[in-house]
Design a protein around this motif. Structure first.
Motif, short mmCIF file in Angstrom:
data_model
loop_
_atom_site.label_atom_id
_atom_site.label_comp_id
_atom_site.label_asym_id
_atom_site.label_seq_id
_atom_site.Cartn_x
_atom_site.Cartn_y
_atom_site.Cartn_z
N ALA A 49 0.76 -1.26 -0.17
CA ALA A 49 0.18 0.04 0.09
C ALA A 49 0.84 1.14 0.19
O ALA A 49 1.96 1.38 0.51
CB ALA A 49 -0.99 -0.07 1.12
N THR A 50 0.66 2.37 -0.59
CA THR A 50 1.16 3.40 -0.96
C THR A 50 0.62 4.27 0.13
O THR A 50 -0.81 4.77 0.31
CB THR A 50 1.12 4.36 -2.16
OG1 THR A 50 1.80 3.03 -3.12
CG2 THR A 50 1.92 5.45 -2.20
N LEU A 51 1.54 5.19 0.87
CA LEU A 51 1.34 6.13 1.94
C LEU A 51 1.27 7.64 1.36
O LEU A 51 1.84 7.99 0.38
CB LEU A 51 2.39 6.38 3.04
CG LEU A 51 1.99 7.25 4.10
CD1 LEU A 51 0.89 6.57 5.20
CD2 LEU A 51 3.44 7.33 5.17
N THR A 52 -0.05 8.19 1.48
CA THR A 52 -0.37 9.41 0.87
C THR A 52 0.27 10.58 1.63
O THR A 52 0.81 10.48 2.87
CB THR A 52 -1.91 9.78 0.71
OG1 THR A 52 -2.31 9.92 2.18
CG2 THR A 52 -2.46 8.64 0.11
N SER A 53 0.27 11.75 1.20
CA SER A 53 0.95 12.93 1.82
C SER A 53 0.41 13.28 3.37
O SER A 53 0.57 13.83 4.12
CB SER A 53 1.08 14.23 0.98
OG SER A 53 -0.32 14.57 0.61
N LYS A 54 -0.97 12.92 3.19
CA LYS A 54 -1.77 13.13 4.28
C LYS A 54 -1.74 11.95 5.48
O LYS A 54 -2.42 11.62 6.40
CB LYS A 54 -3.18 13.19 4.19
CG LYS A 54 -3.50 14.40 3.43
CD LYS A 54 -5.20 14.52 3.43
CE LYS A 54 -5.35 15.90 2.56
NZ LYS A 54 -6.77 15.80 2.40
N GLY A 55 -0.63 10.93 5.22
CA GLY A 55 -0.47 9.64 6.11
C GLY A 55 -1.57 8.82 5.92
O GLY A 55 -1.98 7.80 6.66
#
Length: 106
Positions: A8-14
């Motif tokens: 899974a990829t972490l977004t800039s908002k965590g």
């Protein structure tokens, strides 16, 4: 090796999106809750949170219904099999010495 391995990829908002195979394995869907436990070794364990009835109205209704069933109230008028099953689930004693009606497959 893990039975299911997904990334899974972490977004800039965590934030992350749980991959579909993980959601299915955990049995969670939209609005479902998951718990994250961080071990001392740095491993994270993700489990389904058992938050039963977060809606206070539904929770209150189910509590009222459970109290009525436990008290033997409002169970009249139901088919006998359903009323018996509800009372059994509510913790009322069931006489296990009674004969079993019908055929039983073992």
């Amino acid at each position: 090796m893990a039975a299911i391995h997904e990334l899974a990829t972490l977004t800039s908002k965590g934030q992350i999106t749980l991959p579909k195979p993980i959601r299915q394995a955990l049995g969670v869907d939209t609005g479902g809750k998951v718990a994250f436990d961080l071990g001392e070794d740095g491993q994270i364990v993700v489990t389904r949170a058992n938050a039963e009835h977060e809606d206070p109205v539904i929770g209150a209704f189910l509590s009222l219904l459970a109290r009525d069933i436990e008290a033997g109230q409002h169970v009249r008028g139901l088919p006998d099999e359903l009323a018996h099953a509800m009372l059994k689930q509510a913790g009322h004693d069931v006489n296990l010495t009674n004969d079993i009606d019908g055929e039983v497959a073992l």
